[in-house]
Design a protein around this motif. Structure first.
Motif, PDB file in Angstrom:
ATOM      1  N   VAL A 174       0.854  -1.182   0.000  1.00  0.00           N
ATOM      2  CA  VAL A 174       0.000   0.000   0.000  1.00  0.00           C
ATOM      3  C   VAL A 174       0.896   1.240   0.000  1.00  0.00           C
ATOM      4  N   LEU A 175       0.446   2.300  -0.615  1.00  0.00           N
ATOM      5  CA  LEU A 175       1.114   3.584  -0.427  1.00  0.00           C
ATOM      6  C   LEU A 175       0.806   4.068   0.979  1.00  0.00           C
ATOM      7  N   TRP A 176       1.807   4.566   1.691  1.00  0.00           N
ATOM      8  CA  TRP A 176       1.519   4.963   3.070  1.00  0.00           C
ATOM      9  C   TRP A 176       0.575   6.158   3.137  1.00  0.00           C
ATOM     10  N   GLU A 177       0.453   6.911   2.042  1.00  0.00           N
ATOM     11  CA  GLU A 177      -0.556   7.982   2.010  1.00  0.00           C
ATOM     12  C   GLU A 177      -1.960   7.416   2.141  1.00  0.00           C
ATOM     13  N   ASP A 178      -2.143   6.176   1.675  1.00  0.00           N
ATOM     14  CA  ASP A 178      -3.446   5.529   1.765  1.00  0.00           C
ATOM     15  C   ASP A 178      -3.616   4.757   3.070  1.00  0.00           C
ATOM     16  N   GLY A 181      -2.885   6.267   6.258  1.00  0.00           N
ATOM     17  CA  GLY A 181      -2.880   7.173   7.402  1.00  0.00           C
ATOM     18  C   GLY A 181      -1.721   8.126   7.495  1.00  0.00           C
ATOM     19  N   HIS A 182      -0.885   8.225   6.443  1.00  0.00           N
ATOM     20  CA  HIS A 182       0.261   9.139   6.472  1.00  0.00           C
ATOM     21  C   HIS A 182       0.297   9.979   5.195  1.00  0.00           C
ATOM     22  N   PRO A 183      -0.725  10.811   4.985  1.00  0.00           N
ATOM     23  CA  PRO A 183      -0.879  11.506   3.697  1.00  0.00           C
ATOM     24  C   PRO A 183       0.182  12.549   3.402  1.00  0.00           C
ATOM     25  N   ASP A 184       0.871  13.067   4.386  1.00  0.00           N
ATOM     26  CA  ASP A 184       1.799  14.174   4.154  1.00  0.00           C
ATOM     27  C   ASP A 184       3.261  13.772   4.330  1.00  0.00           C
ATOM     28  N   TRP A 185       3.552  12.477   4.322  1.00  0.00           N
ATOM     29  CA  TRP A 185       4.914  12.045   4.653  1.00  0.00           C
ATOM     30  C   TRP A 185       5.778  11.884   3.403  1.00  0.00           C
ATOM     31  N   ASP A 186       6.805  12.709   3.320  1.00  0.00           N
ATOM     32  CA  ASP A 186       7.905  12.530   2.384  1.00  0.00           C
ATOM     33  C   ASP A 186       9.170  12.439   3.229  1.00  0.00           C
ATOM     34  N   GLY A 187       9.892  11.334   3.110  1.00  0.00           N
ATOM     35  CA  GLY A 187      11.059  11.143   3.948  1.00  0.00           C
ATOM     36  C   GLY A 187      11.423   9.676   4.039  1.00  0.00           C
ATOM     37  N   VAL A 188      11.969   9.277   5.196  1.00  0.00           N
ATOM     38  CA  VAL A 188      12.479   7.919   5.384  1.00  0.00           C
ATOM     39  C   VAL A 188      11.556   7.146   6.328  1.00  0.00           C
ATOM     40  N   ALA A 189      11.296   5.900   5.975  1.00  0.00           N
ATOM     41  CA  ALA A 189      10.551   4.985   6.846  1.00  0.00           C
ATOM     42  C   ALA A 189      11.203   3.606   6.766  1.00  0.00           C
ATOM     43  N   TRP A 190      11.063   2.854   7.841  1.00  0.00           N
ATOM     44  CA  TRP A 190      11.628   1.505   7.912  1.00  0.00           C
ATOM     45  C   TRP A 190      10.502   0.491   8.083  1.00  0.00           C
ATOM     46  N   GLY A 225       6.309   4.123  -0.151  1.00  0.00           N
ATOM     47  CA  GLY A 225       6.105   2.845   0.511  1.00  0.00           C
ATOM     48  C   GLY A 225       6.262   1.655  -0.425  1.00  0.00           C
ATOM     49  N   ILE A 226       5.994   0.469   0.120  1.00  0.00           N
ATOM     50  CA  ILE A 226       5.985  -0.791  -0.636  1.00  0.00           C
ATOM     51  C   ILE A 226       4.559  -0.942  -1.138  1.00  0.00           C
ATOM     52  N   TRP A 227       4.341  -0.716  -2.442  1.00  0.00           N
ATOM     53  CA  TRP A 227       2.998  -0.302  -2.834  1.00  0.00           C
ATOM     54  C   TRP A 227       2.303  -1.096  -3.933  1.00  0.00           C
ATOM     55  N   GLU A 228       3.006  -1.745  -4.829  1.00  0.00           N
ATOM     56  CA  GLU A 228       2.373  -2.241  -6.050  1.00  0.00           C
ATOM     57  C   GLU A 228       1.754  -3.624  -5.858  1.00  0.00           C
ATOM     58  N   SER A 229       0.427  -3.694  -5.905  1.00  0.00           N
ATOM     59  CA  SER A 229      -0.276  -4.955  -5.651  1.00  0.00           C
ATOM     60  C   SER A 229      -0.221  -5.914  -6.832  1.00  0.00           C
ATOM     61  N   HIS A 230       0.184  -5.433  -8.008  1.00  0.00           N
ATOM     62  CA  HIS A 230       0.199  -6.287  -9.196  1.00  0.00           C
ATOM     63  C   HIS A 230       1.549  -6.981  -9.412  1.00  0.00           C
ATOM     64  N   LEU A 231       2.528  -6.683  -8.588  1.00  0.00           N
ATOM     65  CA  LEU A 231       3.847  -7.295  -8.732  1.00  0.00           C
ATOM     66  C   LEU A 231       4.064  -8.383  -7.674  1.00  0.00           C
ATOM     67  N   HIS A 233      -5.910  13.820  -4.325  1.00  0.00           N
ATOM     68  CA  HIS A 233      -5.348  12.476  -4.158  1.00  0.00           C
ATOM     69  C   HIS A 233      -4.565  12.441  -2.858  1.00  0.00           C
ATOM     70  N   ASN A 234      -4.549  11.288  -2.219  1.00  0.00           N
ATOM     71  CA  ASN A 234      -3.874  11.162  -0.926  1.00  0.00           C
ATOM     72  C   ASN A 234      -2.417  11.593  -0.962  1.00  0.00           C
ATOM     73  N   GLY A 235      -1.759  11.399  -2.102  1.00  0.00           N
ATOM     74  CA  GLY A 235      -0.337  11.700  -2.180  1.00  0.00           C
ATOM     75  C   GLY A 235       0.004  13.046  -2.786  1.00  0.00           C
ATOM     76  N   GLN A 236      -1.009  13.892  -3.035  1.00  0.00           N
ATOM     77  CA  GLN A 236      -0.762  15.174  -3.700  1.00  0.00           C
ATOM     78  C   GLN A 236      -1.138  16.336  -2.768  1.00  0.00           C
ATOM     79  N   PRO A 237      -0.153  17.031  -2.219  1.00  0.00           N
ATOM     80  CA  PRO A 237      -0.419  18.075  -1.226  1.00  0.00           C
ATOM     81  C   PRO A 237      -1.043  19.313  -1.846  1.00  0.00           C
ATOM     82  N   PRO A 238      -1.727  20.116  -1.054  1.00  0.00           N
ATOM     83  CA  PRO A 238      -2.396  21.311  -1.593  1.00  0.00           C
ATOM     84  C   PRO A 238      -1.426  22.335  -2.151  1.00  0.00           C
ATOM     85  N   GLU A 239      -0.186  22.322  -1.686  1.00  0.00           N
ATOM     86  CA  GLU A 239       0.780  23.311  -2.168  1.00  0.00           C
ATOM     87  C   GLU A 239       1.042  23.192  -3.663  1.00  0.00           C
TER      88      GLU A 239
END
Length: 648
Positions: A283-287, A289-298, A372-378, A488-494
């Motif tokens: 899943v994209l992490w924007e979908d 519960g983390h819609p505004d996160w650009d950075g590092v995650a583990w 995130g780790i996101w693509e359900s078709h792969l 869209h969850n991953g597209q900020p208003p700015e």
């Protein structure tokens, strides 16, 4: 008599020296030429070759220069739906006059349709994407021989190119599914409104930033990009060294900025992950519960080896990771990949494994948009490298810890040996330069998703792109119509604000607002019809001078009176309206900058905003969220753009 063979040989040699006359790529059968303005025609031939062009009763000639380049300019043409021949001839009576004929040539309106995936998307079905809304009836009714498309194949280049392998296609129910969806709806509306042939030049490439569509000269005001162009040239000369240097810089960046990559790295086995949150992947992490996160995650997950797997190397298939991942198994690094849409495939040595409690740790860097780790078709599983055992699935719950946001950090290095289409100027060089200076009325542009993490820069980058194209074509400030990024969850208003401000500050442009046709879960919203329709309205107003409304209500200022904020608008389009009842989408704040839901009411040509929680208001925002929403329209049926009164 013995001289004849020698003379004949000399003649053959002379003919061999004469190269074939070639026309620039946009010229071909079924093309549409622009009406009402000079039409450049250009190409290559042997130096000194005289080339003549005949069309619509005109004949223009030129002689190829020392570099073999030639160009003529036809006088302005009248619109015509009558198919005619376009003839190019060369040679002389002493040798042989040759010609090349293009058939079924029309004269009308020509528009360039550029951008990334939402402009690249064709009208018909596409694997992995939702079908375009109402595409089937649109295709069934697409017997439109006066509508044509010139398709530019996807390509990149380090230097400006003279040619591309494009071709013109006549629109029909058979060919329409391959037409650009937005371009089709745009051109169809123009054809109906203007009554003349319409040709669209489809030059779009998914997942690409604005700087890739701008020439090196156009990026002169952005040293970060011109430096990158120079570095890319060096990387092309020695890609292995360039990639090695990139990895060194990237790892140094992580060590300097990411808490998980420091002296006690989270990649080491045995980490205490009890406080990490759970996320169901892929899943994209924007979908999630983390819609505004650009950075590092583990990300962390454990698994046990099934019976019979011990002593065997494994293949780890980790779906796709947006943007960059580094992956460890039990503390052993097994791979790094830098492209957001590539299948991750890593070999895990048997020596790194144990019978139970194996730990997968994935460090993800996202620089903008989805993450995130996101693509359900792969593929998202583990299998033995040397067998056909049943795979061990990895989809499901993982643990995740968000480490550090990008805001305020130095920009991460870029891999110049990968993501070629993301590098500055490479798409301009390959997909725009070969089209210049084909006569056209203007351009439509749907792009910005890949610049969403750099919205402040985009405020000046988009106008720079527009100025660059206008300078290249030499047709003055031709109409440039662009689409605002949909909710869209991953597209900020700015990013929407950057597009709004670019419109306001750039001459002869228009903004097609899409707040009402987005998809929170899909960066490629399926409702493309209104997008094309709104671009066509803008074209009719700006390019053809029709007295019609082409924009929704446009924020123009505000006044504060006690606890009330009155917002002013232009482009009233017959009056402000709120489809569905009461206005929604507004928030309001005082000096504390804490925003509260607001009551908004239409009062004549203004909107009055209040909240009992904010007795002394200072700032109002509308549609200010990744998934923007709001119902402020004008009577012409066009929506207002999101905005904030405190824009920097």
């Amino acid at each position: 008599m013995r001289k004849l063979p020698a003379l004949f040989a000399s003649l053959l040699f002379a003919l061999a020296l004469r190269g074939e006359v070639k026309l620039a790529s946009p010229f071909g059968d079924h093309m549409v030429l622009q009406q009402g303005r000079p039409v450049p025609v250009w190409g290559t031939a042997s130096p000194g070759e005289k080339v003549s062009v005949q069309f619509a009763g005109q004949k223009k000639s030129a002689v190829a220069d020392a570099d073999g380049k030639w160009r003529v300019t036809l006088d302005p043409l009248a619109a015509s739906a009558k198919p005619r021949e376009f003839v190019v001839s060369w040679g002389d009576r002493k040798s042989k006059v040759e010609n090349r004929k293009f058939s079924d040539v029309l004269v009308g309106e020509v528009w360039l349709c550029g951008g990334q995936s939402n402009m690249e998307r064709q009208l018909g079905p596409r694997s992995g994407q939702k079908p375009i809304l109402n595409w089937e009836p649109a295709v069934a009714a697409a017997d439109l021989p006066q509508l044509r498309q010139f398709y530019v194949p996807l390509h990149t280049a380090d230097t400006p190119q003279a040619t591309t392998d494009g071709a013109w296609t006549v629109c029909s129910p058979k060919t329409a599914p391959d037409f650009c969806a937005v371009g089709f709806f745009f051109a169809r509306d123009l054809l109906r409104a203007r009554g003349v042939p319409v040709g669209i030049i489809h030059s779009a490439y998914g997942g690409t930033p604005a700087e890739a569509w701008t020439s090196k000269e156009g990026l002169a005001g952005f040293p970060e990009f011109t430096e990158q162009i120079d570095q890319a040239k060096q990387a092309a000369a020695d890609p292995e060294r360039a990639h090695r240097e990139f990895m060194e810089k990237l790892n140094a960046w992580f060590r300097a900025n990411d808490p998980g990559s420091g002296a006690q790295p989270w990649s080491a086995p045995g980490q205490d992950t009890s406080g990490w949150e759970t996320m169901k992947l892929p899943v994209l992490w924007e979908d999630a519960g983390h819609p505004d996160w650009d950075g590092v995650a583990w990300f962390h997950k454990t698994f046990d080896l099934p019976a019979g797997w011990s002593g065997h190397d494994l293949m780890l298939y980790l779906s796709a990771v947006d943007d960059i991942d580094t992956t460890w198994i039990n503390g052993t690094e097994v791979g790094t990949t830098t492209l957001y849409n590539l299948q991750r495939t890593y070999r895990v040595p048997a020596t790194a494994l144990k019978a139970t409690g194996n730990e997968i740790m994935v460090r993800v860097l996202d620089t903008g948009g989805g993450g995130g780790i996101w693509e359900s078709h792969l593929r998202f599983e583990i299998v033995p490298a040397d067998g056909n055992a049943t795979p061990l699935p990895l989809a499901g719950p993982w643990q995740v810890r968000f480490s550090v946001p990008l805001a305020g950090l130095p920009r991460p290095p870029q891999d110049l040996t990968a993501a070629k289409s993301n590098q500055p100027a490479v798409l301009y060089n390959a997909m725009i330069a070969p089209l210049v200076p084909y006569a056209m009325r203007g351009a439509t542009f749907y792009q910005g998703e890949n610049n969403a993490g750099r919205a402040t820069q985009y405020r000046t980058l988009l106008p720079a792109l527009i100025a660059d194209w206008r300078k290249a074509w030499g047709q003055g400030d031709f109409p440039f119509l662009f689409v605002q990024i949909a909710p869209h969850n991953g597209q900020p208003p700015e990013i929407r604000e950057a597009q709004f401000l670019a419109w306001q500050e750039t001459k002869n442009t228009a903004l097609a607002v899409t707040i009402d046709v987005g998809d929170a879960q899909d960066i490629h919203p399926a409702n493309k019809g209104p997008v094309g329709a709104r671009l066509a309205l803008a074209a009719r107003a700006l390019a053809y001078g029709e007295n019609i409304e082409y924009s929704g209500p446009t924020y123009a200022g505000f006044t504060v009176d006690g606890g009330r904020v009155a917002l002013r608008f232009t482009h009233l389009g017959g009056g402000l309206v709120a489809p569905g009842g009461e206005l929604n989408g507004f928030t309001i704040a005082g000096a504390d900058k804490v925003f509260h839901p607001a009551k908004a009411e239409i009062s004549g040509d203004t909107v009055v905003v209040t909240s009992p929680d904010v007795p002394q208001p200072m700032t109002v925002r509308y549609g200010w969220a990744n998934v923007a929403s709001g119902n402020l329209f004008n009577a012409a049926g066009l929506p207002a753009s999101p905005f904030r009164t405190d824009a920097p």
